[in-house]
Write a protein that holds these residues in place. Structure first.
Motif, PDB file in Angstrom:
ATOM      1  N   THR A 108      31.336  20.068  75.430  1.00  0.00           N
ATOM      2  CA  THR A 108      32.460  19.688  76.289  1.00  0.00           C
ATOM      3  C   THR A 108      32.921  18.253  76.014  1.00  0.00           C
ATOM      4  O   THR A 108      32.978  17.411  76.911  1.00  0.00           O
ATOM      5  CB  THR A 108      32.081  19.873  77.767  1.00  0.00           C
ATOM      6  OG1 THR A 108      30.853  19.173  78.031  1.00  0.00           O
ATOM      7  CG2 THR A 108      31.912  21.335  78.096  1.00  0.00           C
ATOM      8  N   THR A 109      33.231  18.000  74.766  1.00  0.00           N
ATOM      9  CA  THR A 109      33.862  16.747  74.349  1.00  0.00           C
ATOM     10  C   THR A 109      35.050  17.090  73.475  1.00  0.00           C
ATOM     11  O   THR A 109      34.943  17.931  72.578  1.00  0.00           O
ATOM     12  CB  THR A 109      32.880  15.851  73.572  1.00  0.00           C
ATOM     13  OG1 THR A 109      31.761  15.523  74.402  1.00  0.00           O
ATOM     14  CG2 THR A 109      33.555  14.569  73.131  1.00  0.00           C
ATOM     15  N   VAL A 110      36.184  16.442  73.730  1.00  0.00           N
ATOM     16  CA  VAL A 110      37.400  16.711  72.976  1.00  0.00           C
ATOM     17  C   VAL A 110      37.682  15.535  72.043  1.00  0.00           C
ATOM     18  O   VAL A 110      37.452  14.373  72.396  1.00  0.00           O
ATOM     19  CB  VAL A 110      38.593  16.969  73.927  1.00  0.00           C
ATOM     20  CG1 VAL A 110      38.893  15.765  74.798  1.00  0.00           C
ATOM     21  CG2 VAL A 110      39.823  17.417  73.158  1.00  0.00           C
ATOM     22  N   TYR A 111      38.179  15.849  70.844  1.00  0.00           N
ATOM     23  CA  TYR A 111      38.459  14.844  69.829  1.00  0.00           C
ATOM     24  C   TYR A 111      39.905  15.021  69.356  1.00  0.00           C
ATOM     25  O   TYR A 111      40.308  16.118  68.953  1.00  0.00           O
ATOM     26  CB  TYR A 111      37.523  14.997  68.628  1.00  0.00           C
ATOM     27  CG  TYR A 111      36.057  14.926  68.966  1.00  0.00           C
ATOM     28  CD1 TYR A 111      35.316  13.757  68.771  1.00  0.00           C
ATOM     29  CD2 TYR A 111      35.386  16.039  69.473  1.00  0.00           C
ATOM     30  CE1 TYR A 111      33.967  13.693  69.071  1.00  0.00           C
ATOM     31  CE2 TYR A 111      34.027  15.991  69.774  1.00  0.00           C
ATOM     32  CZ  TYR A 111      33.320  14.814  69.577  1.00  0.00           C
ATOM     33  OH  TYR A 111      31.987  14.766  69.875  1.00  0.00           O
ATOM     34  N   ILE A 112      40.692  13.922  69.389  1.00  0.00           N
ATOM     35  CA  ILE A 112      42.108  13.965  69.006  1.00  0.00           C
ATOM     36  C   ILE A 112      42.400  12.811  68.061  1.00  0.00           C
ATOM     37  O   ILE A 112      42.012  11.670  68.319  1.00  0.00           O
ATOM     38  CB  ILE A 112      43.023  13.881  70.237  1.00  0.00           C
ATOM     39  CG1 ILE A 112      42.794  15.097  71.155  1.00  0.00           C
ATOM     40  CG2 ILE A 112      44.489  13.816  69.821  1.00  0.00           C
ATOM     41  CD1 ILE A 112      43.612  15.056  72.428  1.00  0.00           C
ATOM     42  N   TRP A 113      43.125  13.104  66.978  1.00  0.00           N
ATOM     43  CA  TRP A 113      43.474  12.086  65.999  1.00  0.00           C
ATOM     44  C   TRP A 113      44.555  11.166  66.552  1.00  0.00           C
ATOM     45  O   TRP A 113      45.561  11.613  67.079  1.00  0.00           O
ATOM     46  CB  TRP A 113      43.955  12.750  64.716  1.00  0.00           C
ATOM     47  CG  TRP A 113      44.364  11.805  63.627  1.00  0.00           C
ATOM     48  CD1 TRP A 113      45.622  11.519  63.218  1.00  0.00           C
ATOM     49  CD2 TRP A 113      43.489  11.028  62.799  1.00  0.00           C
ATOM     50  NE1 TRP A 113      45.596  10.614  62.187  1.00  0.00           N
ATOM     51  CE2 TRP A 113      44.302  10.285  61.908  1.00  0.00           C
ATOM     52  CE3 TRP A 113      42.101  10.876  62.732  1.00  0.00           C
ATOM     53  CZ2 TRP A 113      43.775   9.415  60.954  1.00  0.00           C
ATOM     54  CZ3 TRP A 113      41.582  10.011  61.784  1.00  0.00           C
ATOM     55  CH2 TRP A 113      42.402   9.298  60.906  1.00  0.00           C
ATOM     56  N   ASN A 114      44.334   9.851  66.421  1.00  0.00           N
ATOM     57  CA  ASN A 114      45.290   8.846  66.870  1.00  0.00           C
ATOM     58  C   ASN A 114      46.217   8.455  65.734  1.00  0.00           C
ATOM     59  O   ASN A 114      45.753   7.998  64.676  1.00  0.00           O
ATOM     60  CB  ASN A 114      44.545   7.595  67.351  1.00  0.00           C
ATOM     61  CG  ASN A 114      44.488   7.494  68.849  1.00  0.00           C
ATOM     62  OD1 ASN A 114      45.374   7.938  69.544  1.00  0.00           O
ATOM     63  ND2 ASN A 114      43.424   6.896  69.361  1.00  0.00           N
ATOM     64  N   THR A 115      47.525   8.623  65.916  1.00  0.00           N
ATOM     65  CA  THR A 115      48.480   8.253  64.871  1.00  0.00           C
ATOM     66  C   THR A 115      49.046   6.856  65.059  1.00  0.00           C
ATOM     67  O   THR A 115      49.697   6.329  64.149  1.00  0.00           O
ATOM     68  CB  THR A 115      49.652   9.252  64.839  1.00  0.00           C
ATOM     69  OG1 THR A 115      50.319   9.223  66.113  1.00  0.00           O
ATOM     70  CG2 THR A 115      49.162  10.658  64.556  1.00  0.00           C
ATOM     71  N   SER A 116      48.843   6.253  66.216  1.00  0.00           N
ATOM     72  CA  SER A 116      49.423   4.939  66.475  1.00  0.00           C
ATOM     73  C   SER A 116      48.626   4.234  67.560  1.00  0.00           C
ATOM     74  O   SER A 116      47.660   4.780  68.094  1.00  0.00           O
ATOM     75  CB  SER A 116      50.896   5.070  66.906  1.00  0.00           C
ATOM     76  OG  SER A 116      50.992   5.806  68.111  1.00  0.00           O
ATOM     77  N   GLY A 117      49.049   3.021  67.889  1.00  0.00           N
ATOM     78  CA  GLY A 117      48.401   2.285  68.963  1.00  0.00           C
ATOM     79  C   GLY A 117      47.193   1.508  68.496  1.00  0.00           C
ATOM     80  O   GLY A 117      46.920   1.358  67.296  1.00  0.00           O
ATOM     81  N   THR A 118      46.431   1.018  69.458  1.00  0.00           N
ATOM     82  CA  THR A 118      45.282   0.155  69.164  1.00  0.00           C
ATOM     83  C   THR A 118      44.274   0.824  68.251  1.00  0.00           C
ATOM     84  O   THR A 118      43.695   0.194  67.366  1.00  0.00           O
ATOM     85  CB  THR A 118      44.590  -0.262  70.478  1.00  0.00           C
ATOM     86  OG1 THR A 118      45.535  -0.929  71.316  1.00  0.00           O
ATOM     87  CG2 THR A 118      43.410  -1.177  70.207  1.00  0.00           C
TER      88      THR A 118
END
Length: 362
Positions: free
Chosen positions: A214-224
């Motif tokens: 129950t852990t979700v992982y999402i790729w960050n395209t911008s921001g810090t």
């Protein structure tokens, strides 16, 4: 006869039967909720379109609650826009977006002129989708790159996903490689939000995870934290910009310990961070330590926290380290042979024995 289009640019909740004859447009950042058995009906068979707009400022949102009588009926088709930041300069490396289809009959041609890839857990690899008629399976995630300068709006045209959705996860790919680069060995599956609104990963009702962690992982395209995988532990902490809320049309990774099925229903649907009709836990703000490494224009965060329900080994209160951009620094903690981005340890007590913990930085 003039076509009548109703433009919604505010926050609305419908508890009764609504009859609109011809067309409805939900503007970016406008929210519409169908609740308490309410019905949204767009009845004109020729011009009866429901359009959810998207641009660089945000995306419109349509949520239907878990009441069995609540529904949306569109005589023609629904149009759901997806705005992607893009680049055709060849200098960007982090503009791959994880995406998913909000309609039941989506096809790859929706993202025409984009680079579109599917992910295969059994081989731990992505492959390009070239034909324009490949079905985009609801609740499956894909990777897309908009090869344009600035941004691009794609349009999903079809029948909106609603109600219970499910996806089968596999755990087939095996490696004995470095856990820093192959966390958890196998079982990484790319899923997607199937609804035209955000979903709450912490929602008390509506999720079934089976053997998925129950852990979700999402790729960050911008921001810090661009070029990193944002992570969020259900009911717990987040790292690298992670959140309990998964946006509409957003793909995300889950890790499973055995082949299983993950499902969700309308109980998990929300409007961005407006969880007004959902009950859920909140992220801890005490007994938590955040460490950050910076370099080459990138930042990477690791989290260590104390939770009386956690163990000193890897468990569902932790998040595995998922390697990001090759140019980015990496910081993590190691417990046994598990490399973690979120490390939850048992609550400190006066009788707690001092133990060595390794923290890695590259």
């Amino acid at each position: 006869m003039k076509t009548k289009i109703v433009i919604l640019s505010c926050f609305l909740i419908f508890y009764t039967v609504l009859l609109f004859g011809q067309g409805i447009i939900i503007q970016p950042n406008a929210y519409v909720t169908i609740a308490g058995g309410g019905k949204l009906i767009v009845s004109d068979a020729t011009n009866g379109l429901l359009t959810i707009k998207s641009n660089s400022s945000g995306t419109g949102s349509l949520a239907v609650d878990a009441n069995a009588a609540s529904s949306v009926s569109v005589a023609a088709n629904s149009n759901v826009e997806l705005y992607l930041t893009g680049s055709n300069s060849g200098t960007e490396t982090d503009l791959w977006h994880l995406v998913s289809s909000p309609i039941s009959n989506g096809v790859s041609g929706t993202l025409l002129a984009d680079y579109l890839l599917s992910y295969d857990e059994t081989a731990n690899s992505f492959s390009y989708i070239v034909p324009i008629d490949v079905p985009l399976t609801p609740m499956r995630g894909y990777e897309a790159w908009a090869w344009v300068s600035g941004g691009k709006t794609d349009v999903f045209n079809g029948s909106l996903n609603n109600g219970s959705q499910s996806f089968n996860l596999t755990r087939s790919w095996i490696t004995s490689g470095d856990p820093l680069y192959f966390p958890g060995d196998n079982g990484w599956n790319l899923l997607g939000n199937p609804y035209p609104c955000a979903i709450d990963f912490d929602a008390v009702n509506g999720w079934t995870f089976g053997s998925a962690q129950t852990t979700v992982y999402i790729w960050n395209t911008s921001g810090t934290y661009k070029g990193q995988f944002a992570s969020h532990v259900r009911g717990g902490a987040s790292a690298n910009g992670g959140s309990r809320y998964i946006p509409a049309e957003q793909g995300f990774f889950l890790h499973c310990t055995a082949a299983t099925t993950v499902s969700m229903d309308n109980n998990v649907r929300v409007h961005n961070n407006q969880g007004y009709y959902k009950s859920a836990t909140t992220e801890p703000t005490t007994n938590i330590l955040r460490l950050e490494a910076s370099g080459y224009g990138y930042n990477h965060e690791t989290v260590i926290l104390f939770n009386p329900d956690a163990t000193s080994s890897y468990d569902n209160y932790d998040a595995l380290f998922y390697n990001g951009s090759a140019a980015a620094p990496r910081i993590y903690s190691v417990v046994n042979n598990d490399v973690l981005s979120i490390n939850a340890l048992p609550q400190i007590t006066n009788n707690l024995r001092s133990e060595e913990r390794r923290v890695g930085k590259e």
